[in-house]
Design a protein around this motif. Sequence first.
Motif, mmCIF file in Angstrom:
data_model
loop_
_atom_site.group_PDB
_atom_site.id
_atom_site.type_symbol
_atom_site.label_atom_id
_atom_site.label_comp_id
_atom_site.label_asym_id
_atom_site.label_seq_id
_atom_site.Cartn_x
_atom_site.Cartn_y
_atom_site.Cartn_z
ATOM 1 N N GLY A 126 1.131 -6.899 5.606
ATOM 2 C CA GLY A 126 1.127 -7.038 7.052
ATOM 3 C C GLY A 126 1.592 -5.786 7.767
ATOM 4 N N ALA A 127 2.408 -4.972 7.077
ATOM 5 C CA ALA A 127 2.905 -3.716 7.645
ATOM 6 C C ALA A 127 2.031 -2.532 7.245
ATOM 7 C CB ALA A 127 4.343 -3.478 7.192
ATOM 8 N N ASN A 128 0.868 -2.832 6.640
ATOM 9 C CA ASN A 128 -0.081 -1.790 6.221
ATOM 10 C C ASN A 128 0.469 -0.861 5.153
ATOM 11 O OD1 ASN A 128 -2.135 -2.642 8.080
ATOM 12 N ND2 ASN A 128 -0.999 -1.619 9.717
ATOM 13 N N VAL A 129 1.374 -1.376 4.316
ATOM 14 C CA VAL A 129 1.826 -0.621 3.151
ATOM 15 C C VAL A 129 0.832 -0.891 2.025
ATOM 16 C CG1 VAL A 129 3.678 -0.259 1.477
ATOM 17 C CG2 VAL A 129 4.229 -0.851 3.855
ATOM 18 N N PRO A 130 0.153 0.117 1.500
ATOM 19 C CA PRO A 130 -0.840 -0.109 0.447
ATOM 20 C C PRO A 130 -0.208 -0.731 -0.804
ATOM 21 C CG PRO A 130 -1.102 2.079 1.384
ATOM 22 C CD PRO A 130 0.195 1.528 1.920
ATOM 23 N N LEU A 131 -0.964 -1.617 -1.440
ATOM 24 C CA LEU A 131 -0.506 -2.308 -2.649
ATOM 25 C C LEU A 131 -1.296 -1.812 -3.846
ATOM 26 C CD1 LEU A 131 -0.319 -5.946 -1.240
ATOM 27 C CD2 LEU A 131 1.514 -4.226 -1.335
ATOM 28 N N ILE A 132 -0.602 -1.671 -4.969
ATOM 29 C CA ILE A 132 -1.218 -1.167 -6.201
ATOM 30 C C ILE A 132 -0.980 -2.166 -7.316
ATOM 31 C CG2 ILE A 132 -1.255 0.705 -7.897
ATOM 32 C CD1 ILE A 132 -0.275 2.603 -5.738
ATOM 33 N N GLY A 133 -2.043 -2.541 -8.029
ATOM 34 C CA GLY A 133 -1.927 -3.398 -9.198
ATOM 35 C C GLY A 133 -2.188 -2.595 -10.453
ATOM 36 N N VAL A 134 -1.216 -2.550 -11.359
ATOM 37 C CA VAL A 134 -1.321 -1.784 -12.601
ATOM 38 C C VAL A 134 -1.420 -2.756 -13.767
ATOM 39 C CG1 VAL A 134 -0.112 -0.220 -14.169
ATOM 40 C CG2 VAL A 134 -0.102 0.232 -11.712
ATOM 41 N N CYS A 135 -2.333 -2.464 -14.695
ATOM 42 C CA CYS A 135 -2.587 -3.349 -15.835
ATOM 43 C C CYS A 135 -2.978 -4.721 -15.270
ATOM 44 C CB CYS A 135 -1.363 -3.399 -16.753
ATOM 45 S SG CYS A 135 -1.687 -4.135 -18.376
ATOM 46 N N THR A 136 -2.319 -5.789 -15.670
ATOM 47 C CA THR A 136 -2.661 -7.100 -15.124
ATOM 48 C C THR A 136 -1.982 -7.360 -13.787
ATOM 49 O OG1 THR A 136 -0.899 -8.178 -16.391
ATOM 50 C CG2 THR A 136 -3.078 -8.089 -17.408
#
Length: 343
Positions: A126-136
């Motif tokens: 909601g604050a436009n902080v990018p999210l990163i998913g690593v592996c699973t």
Amino acid sequence: MGLSPSTRTAHRAGDPRALRGAKGGSRLSVGFILTRRFTLCAFANFVDVLRLAADEGDRSRPILCDWAVLSHLMDPVPSSSGVSVQPTERLGDPRRFDYIVVVGGLMDETPDLDPAYHRFLHQAAGANVPLIGVCTGAFFLYKAGLLKDYRCCVSWYHHTDFLEQFEGLDPVADQIFVVDRDRITCSGGASSAHVAAYLVDKHVGRAQASKSLHIMIIDDPLQGDKPQPGLTLNLKTKDPIVQRALLLMQQNIDTPVSVQDVAKRMGKSKRQIERHFRLSLDTSPQAAYLEMRLDMAKHLVETSQKSVAQIAVDCGFCDSSHLSRMFRRRFGGTPHSLRAQTG
């Protein structure tokens, strides 16, 4: 020196990142959420790229980059190898970071994230902080409802798991990482180092990104569309288009797809794929696909107790008779005769 437009906007909104930039702090700040039984090498590769880029030489001072391991309860988090990592900060305000990274691990031994993490991740989004998913980690972002309408990258090894658990999502399993707007996902392992290098290149500089990887004895930074290594193949090529096509074929050994479909998934034409196969391997995509399926069948005949009929199904042949005919042409004998020799 004045603040950048984005920093000024953040400052007016009370964003903690603006204060860090205004005070001459780090250029890149990353918060990590480690799931139970997370993959240690994926986390270590990511954070070590940040560590090496953050300072001169190998002095490890968090000057140009900083990072923190975030937690709801601050309990040590066990990795898939049994080594635990102690969190350094409570969840707090996600806006103090430029990116939030969720590091996943063993699928069958990882419970769903605590609701506190879901709230934190939604607050970050909601604050436009990018999210990163690593592996699973991509699985957890999807479960939190944060990958809807996004392309996401998963390891070729988990591709089937993803399709089974998350209906309606078409994950990318033939690239090492995918950047789609404010979501980044990667297949894990060494690819997490390349995601970190991508961030360092973007926020700190290309020289620092390359330096980090070179100290870690990793080649220069790779782009996200670099093919994943996949299973061992007898078909060897350095052509990235052929590599990606072969990987897609590997992922569909039991239900072979047409060359036209492979080309469509890659955003190429059938003629382009055929030309690259001819130049790189001196064969057609169809012949390479058949060779791959027969090699897999031979491997299963030699190493498993599966029936020939089951092996035929697993390798995409109509029945055991069809497999036997193709097998004899390629190897000079039937699966039954080979099993008798090796048994």
